[in-house]
Design a protein around this motif. Structure first.
Motif, PDB file in Angstrom:
ATOM      1  N   UNK A   1       6.952 -95.110 -45.677  1.00 21.28           N
ATOM      2  CA  UNK A   1       6.289 -96.342 -44.946  1.00 21.28           C
ATOM      3  C   UNK A   1       6.668 -97.574 -45.621  1.00 21.28           C
ATOM      4  N   UNK A   2       6.475 -98.861 -45.107  1.00 17.38           N
ATOM      5  CA  UNK A   2       7.055-100.123 -45.775  1.00 17.38           C
ATOM      6  C   UNK A   2       6.585-100.113 -46.910  1.00 17.38           C
ATOM      7  N   UNK A   3       5.103-100.127 -47.058  1.00 13.81           N
ATOM      8  CA  UNK A   3       4.572-100.379 -48.521  1.00 13.81           C
ATOM      9  C   UNK A   3       5.273 -99.594 -49.457  1.00 13.81           C
ATOM     10  N   UNK A   4       5.646 -98.361 -49.249  1.00 11.83           N
ATOM     11  CA  UNK A   4       6.417 -97.529 -50.359  1.00 11.83           C
ATOM     12  C   UNK A   4       7.787 -97.904 -50.513  1.00 11.83           C
ATOM     13  N   UNK A   5       8.433 -98.499 -49.337  1.00 11.19           N
ATOM     14  CA  UNK A   5       9.749 -99.135 -49.693  1.00 11.19           C
ATOM     15  C   UNK A   5       9.518-100.468 -50.231  1.00 11.19           C
ATOM     16  N   UNK A   6       8.748-101.248 -50.190  1.00 13.32           N
ATOM     17  CA  UNK A   6       8.559-102.370 -51.113  1.00 13.32           C
ATOM     18  C   UNK A   6       8.249-102.113 -52.483  1.00 13.32           C
ATOM     19  N   UNK A   7       7.416-100.959 -52.805  1.00 13.90           N
ATOM     20  CA  UNK A   7       7.268-100.664 -54.081  1.00 13.90           C
ATOM     21  C   UNK A   7       8.304-100.089 -54.884  1.00 13.90           C
ATOM     22  N   UNK A   8       9.359 -99.367 -53.896  1.00 10.55           N
ATOM     23  CA  UNK A   8      10.240 -98.607 -54.442  1.00 10.55           C
ATOM     24  C   UNK A   8      11.385 -99.754 -54.935  1.00 10.55           C
ATOM     25  N   UNK A   9      11.735-100.693 -54.323  1.00 15.60           N
ATOM     26  CA  UNK A   9      12.865-101.622 -54.258  1.00 15.60           C
ATOM     27  C   UNK A   9      12.323-102.215 -55.751  1.00 15.60           C
ATOM     28  N   UNK A  10      10.965-102.697 -55.906  1.00 14.09           N
ATOM     29  CA  UNK A  10      10.590-103.493 -56.846  1.00 14.09           C
ATOM     30  C   UNK A  10      10.646-102.795 -58.267  1.00 14.09           C
ATOM     31  N   UNK A  11      10.479-101.529 -57.990  1.00 11.53           N
ATOM     32  CA  UNK A  11      10.526-100.519 -59.308  1.00 11.53           C
ATOM     33  C   UNK A  11      11.813-100.505 -59.807  1.00 11.53           C
ATOM     34  N   UNK A  12      12.809-100.097 -58.568  1.00  7.78           N
ATOM     35  CA  UNK A  12      14.339-100.346 -59.069  1.00  7.78           C
ATOM     36  C   UNK A  12      14.964-101.199 -59.632  1.00  7.78           C
ATOM     37  N   UNK A  13      14.474-102.683 -59.177  1.00  6.49           N
ATOM     38  CA  UNK A  13      15.002-103.818 -59.624  1.00  6.49           C
ATOM     39  C   UNK A  13      14.376-104.139 -61.093  1.00  6.49           C
TER      40      UNK A  13
ATOM     41  N   UNK B   1      12.155-102.701 -43.772  1.00 12.68           N
ATOM     42  CA  UNK B   1      11.642-101.822 -42.430  1.00 12.68           C
ATOM     43  C   UNK B   1      12.611-100.846 -41.905  1.00 12.68           C
ATOM     44  N   UNK B   2      13.845-101.297 -41.820  1.00 15.37           N
ATOM     45  CA  UNK B   2      14.795-100.306 -41.143  1.00 15.37           C
ATOM     46  C   UNK B   2      15.093 -99.062 -42.140  1.00 15.37           C
ATOM     47  N   UNK B   3      15.102 -99.443 -43.506  1.00 14.47           N
ATOM     48  CA  UNK B   3      15.395 -98.648 -44.605  1.00 14.47           C
ATOM     49  C   UNK B   3      14.181 -97.529 -44.464  1.00 14.47           C
ATOM     50  N   UNK B   4      12.936 -98.191 -44.517  1.00 14.88           N
ATOM     51  CA  UNK B   4      11.831 -97.115 -44.561  1.00 14.88           C
ATOM     52  C   UNK B   4      11.958 -96.254 -43.245  1.00 14.88           C
TER      53      UNK B   4
END
Length: 291
Positions: A30-42, A21-24
Motif C-alpha cells: 500500500x501507499x503508506x508502506x511505500x512512503x515509510x519504506x522510502x523514508x527508512x532507506x533514505x 503510487x505506481x511503485x506500490x
C-alpha cells in the motif's frame, strides 16, 4: 545501515513508476508502506534519493546510482536464471509463452491443448500482448511473433508468411473501394503500418471508425462498420466476410517462433517450439492467403 537487494529493487520501482503510487502497485504494497519504506532507506543511507516534484519523483544523483546498480543486479540474476533454465533437460516445469492477442482463440488454444496433452507435466503460462515482450528479461520464454525481421538477439525459426487483404461483408455490394467506408487503425499500432495503408487508399472522411489495435478489426468489419485489411488465415474462414483484394504486399509479414539463446537447449522450450512448428505447417496455405 547498508541497503539490501530489496531496497535497490524498491528504489528502481519508484524511479520507473515516477512515484510511490505506481511503485506500490507494482510491488503489491500500500501507499503508506511505500512512503515509510522510502523514508527508512533514505535515512539509512543518509542521502535523499528523489526530488519530489509536481510531475513526479525524479532520482537524485544518489538515486540514479542506486537504480543503475539495481539494473545490474537484476540483469545478473536474470542471466543466471536463464542459464539455469537452459540446462533443464526434463519435460516439466513452467513455460511462459507470449503471442499476439489476435491469435488467442483460433490459433493458440488448439495448439496449447495438443501440447498439454503430450506434455502434461509442463505448466503453460500464456501472455497475450500486442507489444513485443522482452525475452532477455524473461518476461516470456518463447514468443510467437509476427514480424518482418525478428530481434537479432533471439533465435528461432520462420514458420510461415502472413498475408493480409481487404475484406468486407459477404453479402455487400462494393464498387470503388476508395469511396467505401473504412475502418482505420491508430498510428501507434505496428509503427503506423496499417494507418499508412488505409491513408493511401481512402480520404480521411471515409474512415468511419479508428481502432487502437488490430484485434477488433474483424469484428468491426463483421458488424458492417466498413471495410478493412484483415489477415487471410482469419478472415477467409469467416463465411460472413468476403475478400475484396488480392493479398496486399504492403502488409505482408512472417510468423516466427523465438526464444533467447540461453534457453534454446532447454527440453521444454525445444519441445514446444517443435510442436508449434508442426502444428503450423499444414496451415501455411491459409496463412499465406492461398485459397
Amino acid at each position: 545501515m547498508p541497503a539490501g537487494w530489496d531496497d535497490f529493487r524498491f528504489v528502481k520501482a519508484v524511479a520507473e513508476g515516477g512515484g510511490l503510487a505506481a511503485a506500490a502497485s507494482a510491488l503489491g504494497i500500500d501507499h503508506s508502506t511505500a512512503f515509510r519504506r522510502l523514508a527508512a532507506i533514505e535515512a539509512g543511507l543518509d542521502a535523499p534519493l528523489f526530488e519530489r516534484r509536481r510531475t513526479g519523483y525524479v532520482p537524485t544523483q544518489a538515486g540514479a546510482a542506486m537504480v543503475e546498480a539495481a539494473e545490474r543486479i537484476e540483469a545478473d540474476v536474470t542471466r543466471f536464471s536463464r542459464a539455469l533454465a537452459g540446462q533443464a533437460d526434463t519435460l516439466s516445469g513452467e513455460l511462459r509463452v507470449t503471442a499476439p492477442a489476435g491469435f488467442a482463440s483460433g490459433l493458440m488454444m488448439p495448439i496449447l491443448a495438443g501440447f498439454s496433452a503430450r506434455h502434461p507435466a509442463i505448466r503453460l503460462d500464456l501472455i497475450l500482448a500486442e507489444e513485443a515482450l522482452n525475452l532477455s528479461r524473461r518476461d516470456a520464454d518463447v514468443a510467437l511473433r509476427a514480424s518482418r525481421g525478428p530481434d537479432e538477439t533471439l533465435v528461432g525459426r520462420r514458420l510461415t508468411g502472413i498475408a493480409w487483404a481487404v475484406y468486407g461483408l459477404a453479402g455487400g455490394t462494393y464498387g470503388d473501394l476508395a469511396r467505401e467506408p473504412w475502418i482505420g487503425v491508430a498510428e501507434s499500432v505496428a509503427g503506423g503500418l496499417f494507418a499508412r495503408f488505409v491513408r493511401a487508399r481512402a480520404e480521411p472522411d471515409r474512415v468511419r471508425v479508428r481502432l487502437n489495435a488490430v484485434t477488433g478489426l474483424r469484428a468491426a468489419v463483421a458488424a458492417g462498420l466498413g471495410i478493412a485489411p484483415l489477415p487471410c488465415f482469419e478472415a477467409d474462414s469467416d463465411a460472413g466476410l468476403r475478400r475484396l483484394t488480392d493479398p496486399e504486399p504492403d502488409l505482408s509479414a512472417d510468423l516466427w517462433i523465438l526464444t533467447h539463446p540461453d534457453l534454446r537447449r532447454a527440453a521444454r522450450v525445444r519441445a514446444f517450439m517443435d510442436h508449434v512448428a508442426a502444428a503450423i505447417r499444414p496451415l501455411r496455405p491459409a496463412f499465406e492467403g492461398r485459397r
